[in-house]
Design a protein around this motif. Sequence first.
Motif, PDB file in Angstrom:
ATOM      1  N   GLY A 109       0.817  -1.211   0.000  1.00 54.74           N
ATOM      2  CA  GLY A 109       0.000   0.000   0.000  1.00 54.74           C
ATOM      3  C   GLY A 109       0.849   1.258   0.000  1.00 54.74           C
ATOM      4  N   SER A 110       0.281   2.355  -0.465  1.00 52.11           N
ATOM      5  CA  SER A 110       0.995   3.626  -0.533  1.00 52.11           C
ATOM      6  C   SER A 110       0.817   4.412   0.763  1.00 52.11           C
ATOM      7  N   ILE A 111       1.635   5.440   0.936  1.00 50.39           N
ATOM      8  CA  ILE A 111       1.511   6.309   2.092  1.00 50.39           C
ATOM      9  C   ILE A 111       0.184   7.051   2.034  1.00 50.39           C
ATOM     10  N   GLY A 112      -0.288   7.318   0.836  1.00 52.97           N
ATOM     11  CA  GLY A 112      -1.577   7.987   0.677  1.00 52.97           C
ATOM     12  C   GLY A 112      -2.724   7.151   1.211  1.00 52.97           C
ATOM     13  N   GLU A 113      -2.661   5.860   0.971  1.00 54.82           N
ATOM     14  CA  GLU A 113      -3.703   4.966   1.474  1.00 54.82           C
ATOM     15  C   GLU A 113      -3.666   4.892   2.992  1.00 54.82           C
ATOM     16  N   ALA A 114      -2.464   4.858   3.559  1.00 55.50           N
ATOM     17  CA  ALA A 114      -2.327   4.837   5.014  1.00 55.50           C
ATOM     18  C   ALA A 114      -2.859   6.140   5.606  1.00 55.50           C
ATOM     19  N   LEU A 115      -2.555   7.241   4.942  1.00 50.62           N
ATOM     20  CA  LEU A 115      -3.032   8.549   5.384  1.00 50.62           C
ATOM     21  C   LEU A 115      -4.559   8.604   5.401  1.00 50.62           C
ATOM     22  N   ASN A 116      -5.173   8.119   4.337  1.00 52.37           N
ATOM     23  CA  ASN A 116      -6.631   8.127   4.256  1.00 52.37           C
ATOM     24  C   ASN A 116      -7.262   7.288   5.365  1.00 52.37           C
ATOM     25  N   GLY A 117      -6.629   6.165   5.665  1.00 47.11           N
ATOM     26  CA  GLY A 117      -7.148   5.301   6.720  1.00 47.11           C
ATOM     27  C   GLY A 117      -7.088   5.979   8.077  1.00 47.11           C
ATOM     28  N   VAL A 118      -5.971   6.629   8.357  1.00 42.22           N
ATOM     29  CA  VAL A 118      -5.815   7.337   9.625  1.00 42.22           C
ATOM     30  C   VAL A 118      -6.796   8.496   9.712  1.00 42.22           C
ATOM     31  N   ALA A 119      -6.853   9.299   8.652  1.00 39.78           N
ATOM     32  CA  ALA A 119      -7.732  10.473   8.648  1.00 39.78           C
ATOM     33  C   ALA A 119      -9.193  10.076   8.822  1.00 39.78           C
ATOM     34  N   SER A 120      -9.588   8.978   8.194  1.00 32.73           N
ATOM     35  CA  SER A 120     -10.975   8.519   8.299  1.00 32.73           C
ATOM     36  C   SER A 120     -11.342   8.187   9.739  1.00 32.73           C
ATOM     37  N   GLN A 121     -10.455   7.486  10.431  1.00 24.86           N
ATOM     38  CA  GLN A 121     -10.747   7.104  11.807  1.00 24.86           C
ATOM     39  C   GLN A 121     -10.661   8.299  12.759  1.00 24.86           C
ATOM     40  N   LEU A 122      -9.754   9.220  12.483  1.00 23.48           N
ATOM     41  CA  LEU A 122      -9.668  10.433  13.302  1.00 23.48           C
ATOM     42  C   LEU A 122     -10.973  11.223  13.199  1.00 23.48           C
ATOM     43  N   ASN A 123     -11.498  11.275  11.984  1.00 19.94           N
ATOM     44  CA  ASN A 123     -12.746  11.994  11.752  1.00 19.94           C
ATOM     45  C   ASN A 123     -13.918  11.303  12.443  1.00 19.94           C
ATOM     46  N   GLN A 124     -13.951   9.985  12.357  1.00 19.60           N
ATOM     47  CA  GLN A 124     -15.029   9.223  12.984  1.00 19.60           C
ATOM     48  C   GLN A 124     -15.047   9.415  14.500  1.00 19.60           C
ATOM     49  N   GLN A 125     -13.876   9.532  15.090  1.00 13.14           N
ATOM     50  CA  GLN A 125     -13.777   9.684  16.539  1.00 13.14           C
ATOM     51  C   GLN A 125     -13.835  11.146  16.985  1.00 13.14           C
ATOM     52  N   GLY A 126     -13.939  12.065  16.025  1.00  8.81           N
ATOM     53  CA  GLY A 126     -14.053  13.477  16.363  1.00  8.81           C
ATOM     54  C   GLY A 126     -12.791  14.098  16.923  1.00  8.81           C
ATOM     55  N   VAL A 127     -11.641  13.542  16.580  1.00  6.40           N
ATOM     56  CA  VAL A 127     -10.373  14.087  17.101  1.00  6.40           C
ATOM     57  C   VAL A 127      -9.449  14.561  15.976  1.00  6.40           C
TER      58      VAL A 127
END
Length: 303
Positions: free
Chosen positions: A178-196
């Motif tokens: 996987g690319s760094i972009g895919e890892a970034l999207n995964g992290v950002a998605s969960q950060l958004n879901q948790q409101g942080v």
Amino acid sequence: MKKLRFICVLLTLFALAHASQAVNKSFYFTTSDGVQLYVRMAGEGKPCLFIHGGPGSWTKYFYALGGDVVEQDMTMIYVDQRGCGRSSSSESKDYSLARVVQDFEELREHLGYNKWMLMPHSFGGTIATEYAYQHPKRVSAAIFVNSTLYLNDALESYVKNGARLLGKPESEFRKTGGSIGEALNGVASQLNQQGVMYKMMYPKKEMFDQMNAVMDTTINWDFGSKVWDFPEYTQDFTIKSASLKMPVLVISGNNDLSVGPEHYKLFKFKNATYRPMDTGHCPYQEQTALFHQHVKAFLAKVK
């Protein structure tokens, strides 16, 4: 004769007062390929070009959230980059780094400045470094505010710090192949879901809310959607920074998890002053007075 001298003195005083008046105007500048760039000029003193981040954002987030404090010391030139904010899109979809640099150079010539300062923020650091590298004789000094000079390092930091905030191992987001972009999207998605998500930019959520309130959902985002079609933006600009000789002030945030609190340590400017601050990504908003103090102290040393 005395009357003539009196008139001359009045004219001189009028000219000095007129010359010292602060600038406050906005207009559209047409580039050589027909793009309409929104330009706002405000303040007084030596000219300084503000280069916004995003990529694809606009200049208002800076001057509306405390950054305008520097207008007391400089004539700020705020430009919404092509395909950004209040500027028009490129019909040919030319959002190359070379073209953006050319836009700024054409504007400088139009304004009649022999030299000006640069003040990039965030992603704007890549553009500012390239501009200074291509036109070193046109840059008198630069103030890098929480700037990115090597995007890959900033993205790696985002994934690392985001995973830490989520209390999860980085390996959960880094898939084989996987690319760094895919890892970034995964992290950002969960950060958004948790409101942080705000914690990547600000220690306090109210600051994040203030920033979002300034953003306009109707602004042009064409550049932001096309920028990744131009791989030159991902190059390591710290290499080019080593050849730049102008005075540089580097302001960074000890809590800036979006760029990385230690990202500035990669910079190689020959004549740099470093001022880390206990802020997140936007020191001009979070600690306006101290930010202004650092800028004023730097300007006092710039010829």
